[in-house]
Design a protein around this motif. Structure first.
Motif, PDB file in Angstrom:
ATOM      1  N   TRP A 141       0.825  -1.214   0.000  1.00  0.00           N
ATOM      2  CA  TRP A 141       0.000   0.000   0.000  1.00  0.00           C
ATOM      3  C   TRP A 141       0.854   1.258   0.000  1.00  0.00           C
ATOM      4  N   GLN A 142       2.019   1.193   0.639  1.00  0.00           N
ATOM      5  CA  GLN A 142       2.936   2.336   0.569  1.00  0.00           C
ATOM      6  C   GLN A 142       3.322   2.632  -0.877  1.00  0.00           C
ATOM      7  N   LEU A 143       3.618   1.575  -1.619  1.00  0.00           N
ATOM      8  CA  LEU A 143       4.010   1.757  -3.026  1.00  0.00           C
ATOM      9  C   LEU A 143       2.856   2.296  -3.847  1.00  0.00           C
ATOM     10  N   VAL A 144       1.660   1.787  -3.609  1.00  0.00           N
ATOM     11  CA  VAL A 144       0.473   2.271  -4.327  1.00  0.00           C
ATOM     12  C   VAL A 144       0.275   3.762  -4.081  1.00  0.00           C
ATOM     13  N   ILE A 145       0.339   4.175  -2.817  1.00  0.00           N
ATOM     14  CA  ILE A 145       0.154   5.591  -2.459  1.00  0.00           C
ATOM     15  C   ILE A 145       1.216   6.460  -3.134  1.00  0.00           C
ATOM     16  N   ILE A 146       2.470   6.008  -3.095  1.00  0.00           N
ATOM     17  CA  ILE A 146       3.564   6.786  -3.690  1.00  0.00           C
ATOM     18  C   ILE A 146       3.364   6.957  -5.189  1.00  0.00           C
ATOM     19  N   LEU A 147       3.033   5.865  -5.874  1.00  0.00           N
ATOM     20  CA  LEU A 147       2.897   5.930  -7.331  1.00  0.00           C
ATOM     21  C   LEU A 147       1.723   6.808  -7.753  1.00  0.00           C
ATOM     22  N   VAL A 148       0.598   6.684  -7.051  1.00  0.00           N
ATOM     23  CA  VAL A 148      -0.569   7.511  -7.387  1.00  0.00           C
ATOM     24  C   VAL A 148      -0.277   8.984  -7.133  1.00  0.00           C
ATOM     25  N   LEU A 149       0.235   9.282  -5.944  1.00  0.00           N
ATOM     26  CA  LEU A 149       0.444  10.685  -5.561  1.00  0.00           C
ATOM     27  C   LEU A 149       1.556  11.352  -6.373  1.00  0.00           C
ATOM     28  N   THR A 150       2.624  10.618  -6.708  1.00  0.00           N
ATOM     29  CA  THR A 150       3.707  11.246  -7.474  1.00  0.00           C
ATOM     30  C   THR A 150       3.259  11.614  -8.882  1.00  0.00           C
ATOM     31  N   LYS A 151       2.443  10.780  -9.486  1.00  0.00           N
ATOM     32  CA  LYS A 151       1.972  11.104 -10.837  1.00  0.00           C
ATOM     33  C   LYS A 151       1.014  12.294 -10.803  1.00  0.00           C
ATOM     34  N   LEU A 152       0.176  12.349  -9.766  1.00  0.00           N
ATOM     35  CA  LEU A 152      -0.714  13.508  -9.615  1.00  0.00           C
ATOM     36  C   LEU A 152       0.110  14.763  -9.320  1.00  0.00           C
ATOM     37  N   GLY A 153       1.112  14.624  -8.459  1.00  0.00           N
ATOM     38  CA  GLY A 153       1.972  15.765  -8.131  1.00  0.00           C
ATOM     39  C   GLY A 153       2.735  16.269  -9.336  1.00  0.00           C
ATOM     40  N   ALA A 154       3.268  15.348 -10.144  1.00  0.00           N
ATOM     41  CA  ALA A 154       3.988  15.738 -11.357  1.00  0.00           C
ATOM     42  C   ALA A 154       3.056  16.430 -12.345  1.00  0.00           C
ATOM     43  N   HIS A 155       1.831  15.913 -12.445  1.00  0.00           N
ATOM     44  CA  HIS A 155       0.838  16.518 -13.350  1.00  0.00           C
ATOM     45  C   HIS A 155       0.524  17.949 -12.942  1.00  0.00           C
ATOM     46  N   LEU A 156       0.280  18.162 -11.666  1.00  0.00           N
ATOM     47  CA  LEU A 156      -0.032  19.515 -11.182  1.00  0.00           C
ATOM     48  C   LEU A 156       1.159  20.456 -11.360  1.00  0.00           C
ATOM     49  N   SER A 157       2.351  19.955 -11.114  1.00  0.00           N
ATOM     50  CA  SER A 157       3.549  20.787 -11.297  1.00  0.00           C
ATOM     51  C   SER A 157       3.688  21.233 -12.737  1.00  0.00           C
ATOM     52  N   ASN A 158       3.487  20.304 -13.668  1.00  0.00           N
ATOM     53  CA  ASN A 158       3.579  20.656 -15.092  1.00  0.00           C
ATOM     54  C   ASN A 158       2.499  21.651 -15.480  1.00  0.00           C
ATOM     55  N   LYS A 159       1.309  21.491 -14.905  1.00  0.00           N
ATOM     56  CA  LYS A 159       0.218  22.429 -15.181  1.00  0.00           C
ATOM     57  C   LYS A 159       0.557  23.838 -14.704  1.00  0.00           C
ATOM     58  N   LEU A 160       1.278  23.921 -13.584  1.00  0.00           N
ATOM     59  CA  LEU A 160       1.663  25.216 -13.021  1.00  0.00           C
ATOM     60  C   LEU A 160       3.009  25.715 -13.552  1.00  0.00           C
ATOM     61  N   ASN A 161       3.532  24.994 -14.549  1.00  0.00           N
ATOM     62  CA  ASN A 161       4.789  25.362 -15.204  1.00  0.00           C
ATOM     63  C   ASN A 161       6.001  25.256 -14.277  1.00  0.00           C
ATOM     64  N   PHE A 162       5.946  24.311 -13.331  1.00  0.00           N
ATOM     65  CA  PHE A 162       7.085  23.974 -12.493  1.00  0.00           C
ATOM     66  C   PHE A 162       7.686  22.666 -12.987  1.00  0.00           C
ATOM     67  N   PRO A 163       8.968  22.399 -12.662  1.00  0.00           N
ATOM     68  CA  PRO A 163       9.522  21.077 -12.978  1.00  0.00           C
ATOM     69  C   PRO A 163       8.702  19.989 -12.287  1.00  0.00           C
TER      70      PRO A 163
END
Length: 400
Positions: free
Chosen positions: A5-27
Motif C-alpha cells: 500500500w505504501q508503493l500504491v500511495i507513492i505511485l498515485v500521488l507522485t503522478k498527480l503531483g507531477a501533473h499539477l507541477s507541469n500544469k503550473l509550469n514547475f519542474p
C-alpha cells in the motif's frame, strides 16, 4: 501499513503531483518532492521512512544516475573538464568557508564542528538536477556537461575532505586514523577501474549477453552493469550513484545505447525513481524548527548562494556569459545523499549533536526542494537571452 500500500500511495500521488507541477509550469520533480513532504511525518503521516522505502529509493537514485550516464556524452565531458574542476573547487570552498565562519563566529561553535557543518554544505547531488536538465533538454549542453563533470569532482573532494576531517577531529567509531594516501589511493583505483571496465569489459559483456537465447537479454545486462559499478564504487569509498553514472556513460559509447535507453527509462520512472523523490521529502519534519529557525535559515541561504556564486564564477572564468554561468551555479545547488552521508559520519564522530544533525537534514532537504526552481529560472533566462540575441542579429541583417 504494508509495503504494497505504501508503493500504491507513492505511485498515485507522485503522478498527480507531477501533473499539477507541469500544469503550473514547475519542474515535475517539485510535485514529487512535495508529495513526500505532505504525505510524510511533516503533515499527513501517511508515509514514513522505513526499510522498504529506503531500499527502493536507493535503487531509484542509482537507476536515475545510470540513465543520466546512458544519455551522456563522454566527448563533451572531456572537453569541459577544466571548467568543471574549477566549478567544483569554488563550489566546495564558498559554502564550506562561509558556513564554518557563521557557525564559529556567529554561533560560538567549536571550529571542528563548524568545519564539519561547512563540509556538509559542500556536497552536491545532481540527482534532482539531472531530472530538470532532462525535462528542459539540456543534458548534453555545454552547461549540462560542466555541471555533471563538476559533480563528479565535487564528490571526490568531499570524500577526501571528509576522511581528513574525521581523522583530525573525530572521537567516535567513525574516526579512524588513516594516512592521506590511504584515503586517496582507493579513489584513484576507482577511476582506473571504471576506465578499464568501461572501455574493454562493458562492450564485451553486452555483446555476450546479446547472444543469449533469453528474454530481455540486453536490458538485464545493463541493470547488472549498473548495480555492479555502483557496488564497486561503494567498495572503493565512493558514492554508488557515481559508479552507476560511469556504467551508463560506458554503455553510451557502444552501439546498444539507444535501444537500452528505451528499455531502462520505463523501469526507473515507473516505479523506483518516484520512490526516491518522495523519500527526500519524507525527511522533513517541523519539530523544533522554531528554536533553530535563524540558524537553519542562514545555513539554507549559505547553501544556496555558496554553490550558486561559486559555480557561476567558475563558469564565467572559462568564457560563459553570465546567463549560462548562472545555470551552472544553479545546477550545483541541490544537496542529497552525499550531504546525508557526511551528516551521519559527523554524528558518529561526535562532531555534531542530534539537534544539529536534524537541522542539517532540514537544510539539505529544503535546499534540494528549492534547487529545481532556481535551475529552471536560470535556464529560462538563457533561453530568453538567446532569443533576444537572435532577434538582434536578424534586425541587423535586415538593416545591412
Amino acid at each position: 501499513m504494508s509495503y504494497i500500500w505504501q508503493l500504491v500511495i507513492i505511485l498515485v500521488l507522485t503522478k498527480l503531483g507531477a501533473h499539477l507541477s507541469n500544469k503550473l509550469n514547475f519542474p515535475s520533480v517539485i510535485g514529487e518532492l512535495l508529495v513526500g513532504v505532505l504525505a510524510g511525518p511533516a503533515v499527513l503521516h501517511l508515509l514514513a521512512p522505513g526499510t522498504f522505502i529506503n531500499y527502493f529509493s536507493e535503487m531509484g537514485v542509482i537507476i536515475l544516475m545510470f540513465i543520466a550516464g546512458l544519455e551522456g556524452n563522454l566527448g563533451l565531458l572531456m572537453k569541459y573538464w577544466k571548467p568543471a574542476l574549477t566549478v567544483a573547487t569554488l563550489g566546495v570552498i564558498f559554502p564550506t568557508v562561509s558556513a564554518a565562519l557563521l557557525c564559529a563566529v556567529g554561533f560560538g561553535f567549536a571550529w571542528s564542528t563548524a568545519i564539519f557543518i561547512g563540509l556538509i554544505l559542500s556536497a552536491t547531488s545532481v540527482s534532482i538536477t539531472v531530472q530538470v536538465l532532462k525535462e528542459m533538454h539540456r543534458m548534453n549542453s555545454r552547461e549540462g556537461a560542466i555541471i555533471l563533470g563538476a559533480a563528479v569532482a565535487d564528490d571526490i573532494m568531499c570524500v577526501i575532505l571528509l576522511g581528513i576531517c574525521v581523522s583530525l577531529f573525530g572521537t567516535g567509531n567513525a574516526a579512524q586514523s588513516q594516512s592521506l594516501w590511504a584515503l586517496i589511493l582507493p579513489k584513484l583505483g576507482f577511476f582506473i577501474l571504471m576506465f578499464v571496465l568501461g572501455k574493454w569489459a562493458v562492450p564485451k559483456f553486452l555483446s555476450l549477453f546479446d547472444k543469449l537465447n533469453a528474454s530481455e537479454n540486453l536490458t538485464t545486462a545493463a541493470i547488472i552493469l549498473c548495480f555492479s559499478f555502483a557496488g564497486l564504487a561503494v567498495a572503493l569509498g565512493m558514492s554508488d550513484v557515481l559508479g552507476a553514472y560511469f556504467a551508463g556513460l560506458a554503455i553510451s559509447e557502444t552501439t546498444y545505447k539507444d535501444a537500452l535507453a528505451l528499455k531502462v527509462e520505463p523501469i526507473g520512472y515507473s516505479v523506483f525513481i518516484p520512490v526516491f523523490f518522495v523519500s527526500v521529502g519524507l525527511n522533513i519534519t517541523f519539530d523544533n524548527l522554531q528554536k533553530d529557525f535563524v540558524f537553519i535559515a542562514l545555513l539554507i541561504l549559505i547553501a544556496i548562494l555558496g554553490k550558486q556564486v561559486g559555480g557561476a564564477i567558475g563558469g564565467k572564468m572559462f568564457g560563459l556569459d553570465w546567463a549560462a554561468a548562472n545555470v551552472v551555479g544553479a545546477g550545483m545547488v541541490s544537496r542529497g545523499e552525499m550531504a546525508l552521508v557526511v551528516s551521519n559520519v559527523a554524528l558518529g564522530a561526535h562532531l555534531i549533536d542530534q539537534n544539529h544533525y536534524t537541522a542539517m537534514i532540514v537544510v539539505t532537504v529544503i535546499t534540494t526542494l528549492v534547487a529545481p526552481l532556481i535551475l529552471k529560472f536560470f535556464i529560462q533566462r538563457t533561453n530568453t537571452s538567446s532569443a533576444n540575441s537572435q532577434k538582434t542579429m536578424k534586425v541587423n541583417e535586415v538593416k545591412s
